[in-house]
Design a protein around this motif. Structure first.
Motif, short mmCIF file in Angstrom:
data_model
loop_
_atom_site.label_atom_id
_atom_site.label_comp_id
_atom_site.label_asym_id
_atom_site.label_seq_id
_atom_site.Cartn_x
_atom_site.Cartn_y
_atom_site.Cartn_z
N LYS A 86 23.16 61.57 75.87
CA LYS A 86 23.62 60.42 75.07
C LYS A 86 22.53 59.36 75.03
CE LYS A 86 28.39 61.23 76.39
NZ LYS A 86 29.61 60.68 77.00
N PHE A 87 22.36 58.73 73.86
CA PHE A 87 21.36 57.68 73.68
C PHE A 87 21.71 56.91 72.41
CE2 PHE A 87 19.95 61.64 71.91
CZ PHE A 87 19.49 61.32 70.65
N THR A 88 20.92 55.90 72.13
CA THR A 88 21.17 55.03 70.97
C THR A 88 19.99 55.09 70.01
OG1 THR A 88 22.46 53.55 72.36
CG2 THR A 88 21.72 52.67 70.26
N LEU A 89 20.28 55.22 68.74
CA LEU A 89 19.24 55.17 67.71
C LEU A 89 18.83 53.73 67.47
CD1 LEU A 89 20.66 57.70 65.08
CD2 LEU A 89 18.93 58.11 66.83
N GLU A 90 17.64 53.53 66.97
CA GLU A 90 17.16 52.18 66.70
C GLU A 90 17.81 51.61 65.43
OE1 GLU A 90 12.98 50.08 65.57
OE2 GLU A 90 13.00 51.40 67.32
N ASP A 91 17.82 52.39 64.36
CA ASP A 91 18.33 51.90 63.08
C ASP A 91 19.75 52.37 62.79
OD1 ASP A 91 15.82 50.63 62.40
OD2 ASP A 91 15.05 52.65 62.09
N GLY A 92 20.04 53.60 63.12
CA GLY A 92 21.38 54.14 62.88
C GLY A 92 21.61 54.57 61.45
N GLY A 135 28.11 57.93 66.35
CA GLY A 135 29.13 56.91 66.14
C GLY A 135 30.49 57.57 66.01
N SER A 136 31.24 57.16 64.99
CA SER A 136 32.57 57.73 64.78
C SER A 136 32.60 58.68 63.57
CB SER A 136 33.59 56.61 64.57
OG SER A 136 33.23 55.82 63.44
N LEU A 137 31.42 59.10 63.13
CA LEU A 137 31.34 59.98 61.96
C LEU A 137 31.83 61.39 62.30
CD1 LEU A 137 27.83 58.96 60.60
CD2 LEU A 137 30.06 58.38 59.63
N PRO A 138 32.45 62.06 61.34
CA PRO A 138 32.82 63.46 61.58
C PRO A 138 31.57 64.33 61.65
CG PRO A 138 33.41 62.79 59.34
CD PRO A 138 32.86 61.58 60.03
N MET A 139 31.61 65.31 62.52
CA MET A 139 30.47 66.22 62.70
C MET A 139 30.82 67.58 62.14
SD MET A 139 27.97 64.65 64.11
CE MET A 139 28.32 63.07 63.35
N PRO A 140 29.86 68.37 61.75
CA PRO A 140 28.44 68.05 61.77
C PRO A 140 28.08 67.11 60.61
CG PRO A 140 28.75 70.21 60.79
CD PRO A 140 30.11 69.73 61.25
N LEU A 141 26.97 66.40 60.80
CA LEU A 141 26.45 65.59 59.71
C LEU A 141 26.11 66.51 58.54
CD1 LEU A 141 23.82 63.15 61.29
CD2 LEU A 141 26.08 62.58 60.43
N SER A 142 26.33 66.06 57.35
CA SER A 142 25.89 66.83 56.20
C SER A 142 24.36 66.72 56.11
CB SER A 142 26.53 66.30 54.91
OG SER A 142 25.98 65.03 54.60
N GLN A 143 23.76 67.61 55.36
CA GLN A 143 22.32 67.51 55.15
C GLN A 143 21.97 66.19 54.46
OE1 GLN A 143 21.03 71.06 53.13
NE2 GLN A 143 21.25 72.32 54.96
N ALA A 144 22.81 65.76 53.54
CA ALA A 144 22.55 64.50 52.83
C ALA A 144 22.59 63.33 53.80
CB ALA A 144 23.59 64.31 51.72
N GLU A 145 23.56 63.30 54.73
CA GLU A 145 23.63 62.23 55.73
C GLU A 145 22.41 62.27 56.65
OE1 GLU A 145 28.42 61.73 56.41
OE2 GLU A 145 27.41 63.48 57.27
N PHE A 146 22.04 63.46 57.08
CA PHE A 146 20.90 63.63 57.98
C PHE A 146 19.63 63.08 57.32
CE2 PHE A 146 17.48 66.19 59.92
CZ PHE A 146 17.69 65.88 61.27
N ARG A 147 19.48 63.32 56.03
CA ARG A 147 18.29 62.88 55.30
C ARG A 147 18.21 61.36 55.16
NH1 ARG A 147 15.77 67.02 52.05
NH2 ARG A 147 15.09 65.37 50.65
N LEU A 148 19.33 60.66 55.37
CA LEU A 148 19.34 59.20 55.27
C LEU A 148 18.84 58.51 56.54
CD1 LEU A 148 22.77 58.64 53.49
CD2 LEU A 148 20.47 58.41 52.49
N LEU A 149 18.68 59.26 57.63
CA LEU A 149 18.17 58.67 58.86
C LEU A 149 16.73 58.19 58.66
CD1 LEU A 149 19.50 61.32 61.37
CD2 LEU A 149 20.32 58.97 61.13
N THR A 150 16.37 57.13 59.35
CA THR A 150 15.00 56.62 59.24
C THR A 150 14.04 57.52 60.00
OG1 THR A 150 15.17 55.23 61.20
CG2 THR A 150 15.83 54.23 59.09
N ARG A 151 12.77 57.37 59.69
CA ARG A 151 11.73 58.14 60.39
C ARG A 151 11.77 57.83 61.89
NH1 ARG A 151 6.20 57.37 61.79
NH2 ARG A 151 5.05 59.34 61.71
#
Length: 126
Positions: A5-11, A72-88
């Motif tokens: 478990k850890f925290t992302l910077e931007d989310g 967070g509270s998002l349903p898993m798995p993340l979609s590919q579209a959601e995954f692509r929205l993550l920052t670098r």
């Protein structure tokens, strides 16, 4: 290894909420098979034969996406579209922590090998 478990910077922002709390898990054989199937492409070779091609980069990202047990509270798995929205930056954080899980697994396997080698040290050689 337990989940990491850890925290992302931007989310990941969905609606008005930003999801930053992540939990990664070890991959299963099924995850690996499904990820390989997801990124396979049917291509034609120079001599006209048809074959499958797998991109190592796409496979690595697909495996990483599948290893996210919680964001967070998002349903898993993340979609590919959601995954692509993550920052670098967040992608690098995910990759770094996934390597920690991989390293712990390698160490666990190596330790098992050392125990097996020590146990078989009492056996006569053929």
């Amino acid at each position: 290894m337990a989940n990491l478990k850890f925290t992302l910077e931007d989310g990941l922002k969905v609606g008005d909420q930003i999801h930053k709390e992540v939990e990664l898990r070890e991959l299963t054989a099924g995850d690996m098979l499904d990820a390989e199937s997801e990124v396979e492409e049917l291509v034609m070779t120079e001599n006209g034969a048809v074959t499958y091609k797998t991109s190592p980069v796409k496979l690595a990202h697909e495996l990483l996406r599948r290893s996210i047990a919680k964001l967070g509270s998002l349903p898993m798995p993340l979609s590919q579209a959601e995954f692509r929205l993550l920052t670098r930056t967040d992608l690098i954080i995910l990759q770094t922590n996934a390597r920690k899980i991989d390293q712990a697994m390698v160490e666990k396997i190596a330790e098992r090998g050392r125990r097996n080698q020590a146990a078989s040290g009492d056996l006569p050689s053929a």
